[in-house]
Design a protein around this motif. Structure first.
Motif, PDB file in Angstrom:
ATOM      1  N   HIS A 311      31.215  48.944 -11.771  1.00  0.00           N
ATOM      2  CA  HIS A 311      31.970  47.687 -11.756  1.00  0.00           C
ATOM      3  C   HIS A 311      31.167  46.519 -12.317  1.00  0.00           C
ATOM      4  N   VAL A 312      29.848  46.673 -12.448  1.00  0.00           N
ATOM      5  CA  VAL A 312      29.006  45.602 -12.993  1.00  0.00           C
ATOM      6  C   VAL A 312      28.892  45.694 -14.517  1.00  0.00           C
ATOM      7  N   THR A 313      29.539  46.676 -15.133  1.00  0.00           N
ATOM      8  CA  THR A 313      29.447  46.842 -16.589  1.00  0.00           C
ATOM      9  C   THR A 313      29.994  45.616 -17.307  1.00  0.00           C
ATOM     10  N   GLU A 314      29.236  45.112 -18.257  1.00  0.00           N
ATOM     11  CA  GLU A 314      29.653  43.929 -19.005  1.00  0.00           C
ATOM     12  C   GLU A 314      30.438  44.325 -20.253  1.00  0.00           C
ATOM     13  N   LEU A 315      31.247  43.397 -20.735  1.00  0.00           N
ATOM     14  CA  LEU A 315      32.057  43.635 -21.924  1.00  0.00           C
ATOM     15  C   LEU A 315      31.182  44.016 -23.115  1.00  0.00           C
ATOM     16  N   ARG A 316      30.029  43.402 -23.252  1.00  0.00           N
ATOM     17  CA  ARG A 316      29.129  43.694 -24.373  1.00  0.00           C
ATOM     18  C   ARG A 316      28.729  45.170 -24.385  1.00  0.00           C
TER      19      ARG A 316
END
Length: 394
Positions: A311-316
């Motif tokens: 859930h902490v995955t960033e869009l980048r």
């Protein structure tokens, strides 16, 4: 780039090739086929323009192609163990915890109707329906490089039901009809069971639109980014169904970010990206998103992905991972151009898998050389930089 192109490189490629030949040779009881498979690998890696029986035989000094043909045909050996050797070899040289597995298929144009699996079917390689074979492949990519680690010939249903054609081409009795996603699931599961280090699994819309692959990956807590079609219907937080295209059209301008999807020949491949959280029965630390890629030059040109990850995955990070799907396309291009992936003359089931597996081994060898060369260049550059710094300090 073939072995002949490495003559000026300070790399022990000849010793590496001898080691690989010994590993593959261990599949054979007799000395003659052990020697012959080594010669065949030399030909696939070397500068033979067409990797067929006659040209490979000429390259290695055989008077005729029958030894090469026998190796792909009547000689007894296990092509599945050869596949395992290829997979292990790639992991040893390119493996990294941040690596990715990539599913895709490629077409092999054929004349006639006798080669196993050949049929009038859609080939993404040709971009139309052609008389061809379709192979499903699993690629591996990391910062060190990329190569192919698994393969399976797709058999259309009319082949499965034709006992005479199956017998003529040696299709094993236990081979049943399997969709491309089902074949892909088996490949990914085998790679995960073998401990192939990877952070994400990628696939095109053939695999993303079939729910069985995402379900399997979620059961293994394995993150994925898989393509879907624009008309795919998705459930959002309002518990209503929306197509991916409808969701993209409703996004305000401030939801888009311009981010790279990896490096291209002319620098970073820039696109506009956005994501929306999907309603799924996920629980922390996992989450699902619809990921949208939009062309900078033509905003109507979009690609869509369903993603599952921490859930902490960033869009980048999602954009960078999605951009790695090109690596298997480059593997196909390199293997067809350098190691004869599409030069198979064998018409049988085991002949196709043997030729393709040996071509993959040759590709893996070249990928390992490229990785070693990059490491050497980085080490030399670092040494020169340190020397300049010491000189400046003095």
């Amino acid at each position: 780039m073939t072995v002949s192109d490495w003559s000026g490189a300070a790399l022990p490629w000849f010793e590496d090739l001898a080691t690989l030949k010994d590993r593959v040779g261990g599949l054979f009881r007799r000395a003659e086929p052990r020697r012959q498979v080594g010669l065949l690998l030399e030909g696939l890696i070397g500068g033979v323009e067409r990797k067929n029986g006659w040209q490979l035989a000429k390259y290695v000094g055989d008077p005729a192609p029958w030894r090469m043909q026998a190796l792909l045909g009547r000689t007894q050996w296990d092509q599945e163990k050869a596949r395992d050797i290829c997979r292990d070899y790639v992991v040893e040289r390119l493996g990294d915890p941040s690596g990715v597995l990539v599913l895709d298929e490629t077409g092999f144009l054929k004349k006639g109707s006798h080669s196993v699996g050949v049929a009038r079917q859609y080939s993404g390689t040709a971009g139309r329906i052609e008389n061809c074979q379709i192979g499903v492949f699993l690629g591996y990519a990391s910062l060190k490089g990329h190569a192919l680690i698994d393969r399976r010939l797709y058999l259309p249903n009319n082949w499965i039901e034709d006992a005479e054609r199956r017998k003529a081409t040696g299709v094993p009795g236990d081979v049943q009809f399997a969709t491309k996603p089902k074949i892909g699931i088996a490949m990914v599961a085998a790679a995960l069971d073998a401990g192939v280090p990877c952070a994400w699994v990628l696939g095109d819309a053939v695999y993303g639109s079939d729910k069985t692959l995402p379900v399997m990956l979620e059961s293994h807590d394995k993150p994925y980014v898989v393509s879907i079609c624009g008309n795919e219907r998705l459930i959002m937080g309002d518990f209503r169904m929306h197509t991916a295209e409808e969701l993209a059209a409703g996004l305000p301008a401030d939801q888009w970010r311009r981010l790279p999807a990896g490096q291209g020949s002319k620098g970073p491949r820039l696109y506009d990206w956005a994501r929306l959280r999907l309603f799924r029965l996920q629980s922390p630390p996992w989450d699902h998103w619809l990921l949208i890629r939009r062309s900078v030059s033509d905003p109507t040109e979009m690609a869509f992905y369903v993603t599952f990850g921490p859930h902490v995955t960033e869009l980048r990070e999602l954009a960078a991972v999605a951009g790695l799907r090109w690596t298997i396309e480059e593997c196909f291009q390199l293997a067809k151009g350098e190691t004869g992936l599409d030069h198979c003359e064998a018409r049988s089931w085991h002949g196709w898998h043997r030729h393709v597996t040996l071509s993959m081994l040759a590709l893996a060898f070249l990928a390992g050389l490229r990785a070693r060369l990059r490491e050497t260049q980085i080490s030399v550059a670092s040494g020169k930089a340190n020397k300049r710094n010491l000189s400046a300090a003095a």
